[in-house]
Design a protein around this motif. Structure first.
Motif, short mmCIF file in Angstrom:
data_model
loop_
_atom_site.label_atom_id
_atom_site.label_comp_id
_atom_site.label_asym_id
_atom_site.label_seq_id
_atom_site.Cartn_x
_atom_site.Cartn_y
_atom_site.Cartn_z
N MET A 40 0.85 -1.18 0.00
CA MET A 40 0.00 0.00 0.00
C MET A 40 0.89 1.22 0.00
SD MET A 40 -3.57 -0.23 0.94
CE MET A 40 -3.64 1.22 1.92
N THR A 41 0.50 2.17 -0.83
CA THR A 41 1.28 3.40 -0.88
C THR A 41 0.60 4.56 -0.17
OG1 THR A 41 0.31 3.92 -3.03
CG2 THR A 41 2.41 2.75 -3.03
N ASP A 42 -0.71 4.50 0.00
CA ASP A 42 -1.41 5.59 0.67
C ASP A 42 -2.81 5.13 1.06
OD1 ASP A 42 -1.69 8.11 1.73
OD2 ASP A 42 -1.88 9.14 -0.19
N GLY A 43 -3.37 5.73 2.09
CA GLY A 43 -4.75 5.48 2.48
C GLY A 43 -4.91 4.31 3.45
N VAL A 44 -6.15 3.85 3.53
CA VAL A 44 -6.51 2.73 4.42
C VAL A 44 -7.37 1.78 3.60
CG1 VAL A 44 -7.71 2.05 6.53
CG2 VAL A 44 -6.49 4.23 6.44
N GLY A 45 -7.07 0.50 3.66
CA GLY A 45 -7.83 -0.46 2.88
C GLY A 45 -8.19 -1.70 3.68
N ARG A 46 -8.78 -2.62 2.98
CA ARG A 46 -9.15 -3.91 3.58
C ARG A 46 -8.80 -5.01 2.57
NH1 ARG A 46 -14.33 -2.07 6.53
NH2 ARG A 46 -13.37 -0.71 8.07
N ILE A 47 -8.47 -6.18 3.09
CA ILE A 47 -8.19 -7.34 2.26
C ILE A 47 -8.72 -8.57 2.98
CG2 ILE A 47 -5.87 -7.62 3.24
CD1 ILE A 47 -5.04 -8.68 0.41
N ALA A 77 -0.87 2.36 4.59
CA ALA A 77 0.32 2.72 3.82
C ALA A 77 1.55 2.09 4.45
CB ALA A 77 0.46 4.24 3.76
N GLY A 78 2.39 1.50 3.62
CA GLY A 78 3.60 0.82 4.09
C GLY A 78 3.44 -0.67 4.26
N ASP A 79 2.20 -1.16 4.33
CA ASP A 79 1.97 -2.60 4.46
C ASP A 79 2.26 -3.30 3.12
OD1 ASP A 79 1.16 -2.28 7.07
OD2 ASP A 79 -0.98 -2.51 6.64
N THR A 80 2.82 -4.49 3.21
CA THR A 80 3.06 -5.33 2.05
C THR A 80 2.20 -6.58 2.22
OG1 THR A 80 5.33 -4.54 1.83
CG2 THR A 80 4.78 -6.64 0.75
N ILE A 81 1.45 -6.90 1.20
CA ILE A 81 0.56 -8.07 1.22
C ILE A 81 1.05 -9.06 0.17
CG2 ILE A 81 -1.81 -8.86 0.92
CD1 ILE A 81 -1.36 -6.90 3.30
N LEU A 82 1.16 -10.31 0.54
CA LEU A 82 1.55 -11.37 -0.38
C LEU A 82 0.40 -12.35 -0.50
CD1 LEU A 82 3.69 -12.85 -2.09
CD2 LEU A 82 4.37 -14.02 0.02
N THR A 83 -0.06 -12.57 -1.70
CA THR A 83 -1.07 -13.60 -1.94
C THR A 83 -0.46 -14.67 -2.83
OG1 THR A 83 -1.97 -12.34 -3.80
CG2 THR A 83 -3.05 -12.06 -1.68
N ALA A 84 -0.72 -15.91 -2.50
CA ALA A 84 -0.16 -17.02 -3.26
C ALA A 84 -0.81 -17.09 -4.64
CB ALA A 84 -0.41 -18.33 -2.51
N PRO A 85 -0.09 -17.58 -5.64
CA PRO A 85 -0.70 -17.74 -6.97
C PRO A 85 -1.99 -18.54 -6.88
CG PRO A 85 1.65 -18.19 -7.06
CD PRO A 85 1.29 -18.05 -5.60
N GLY A 86 -3.04 -18.03 -7.49
CA GLY A 86 -4.32 -18.71 -7.51
C GLY A 86 -5.17 -18.51 -6.27
N GLU A 87 -4.65 -17.80 -5.26
CA GLU A 87 -5.42 -17.58 -4.04
C GLU A 87 -6.53 -16.56 -4.31
OE1 GLU A 87 -4.66 -16.62 0.61
OE2 GLU A 87 -3.56 -15.40 -0.81
N TRP A 88 -7.78 -16.93 -4.04
CA TRP A 88 -8.90 -16.02 -4.21
C TRP A 88 -8.88 -15.02 -3.08
CZ3 TRP A 88 -12.87 -13.93 -1.64
CH2 TRP A 88 -13.89 -13.34 -2.40
N HIS A 89 -8.96 -13.74 -3.42
CA HIS A 89 -9.01 -12.70 -2.41
C HIS A 89 -9.63 -11.45 -3.01
CE1 HIS A 89 -5.52 -11.35 -4.69
NE2 HIS A 89 -5.69 -10.16 -4.13
N TRP A 90 -9.98 -10.53 -2.15
CA TRP A 90 -10.43 -9.21 -2.60
C TRP A 90 -9.69 -8.16 -1.78
CZ3 TRP A 90 -12.42 -5.79 0.86
CH2 TRP A 90 -12.98 -6.30 2.01
N HIS A 91 -9.60 -6.98 -2.35
CA HIS A 91 -9.03 -5.86 -1.61
C HIS A 91 -9.66 -4.57 -2.12
CE1 HIS A 91 -6.44 -6.25 -5.17
NE2 HIS A 91 -6.33 -4.93 -5.09
#
Length: 70
Positions: free
Chosen positions: A1-8, A20-34
């Motif tokens: 995330m580069t700015d703001g507030v989100g949800r995943i 902002a500053g968080d790094t999220i890793l999702t595995a290949p093929g993992e269903w998710h939303w953000h």
């Protein structure tokens, strides 16, 4: 995330708040939303890693959440 507030959320997992500053890793093929938090905005950068064999790795897109389902 580069700015703001989100949800995943990954399928079956908890909804997590991201900032902002968080790094999220999702595995290949993992269903998710953000997306942005209901009262905030968010910006982010997405990086896709190429498969070892060079094949494309398509992203899995979830349906767009409405305010009623959010």
């Amino acid at each position: 995330m580069t700015d703001g507030v989100g949800r995943i959320q990954a399928r079956g997992g908890d909804v997590l708040e991201i900032r902002a500053g968080d790094t999220i890793l999702t595995a290949p093929g993992e269903w998710h939303w953000h997306g942005a938090a209901p009262d905030r905005f968010m910006t982010h950068v997405t990086v896709y890693e190429a498969a070892d064999d060079g094949a494309e790795t398509p992203a899995l897109a979830a349906a767009i959440a409405t305010i009623d389902t959010y």
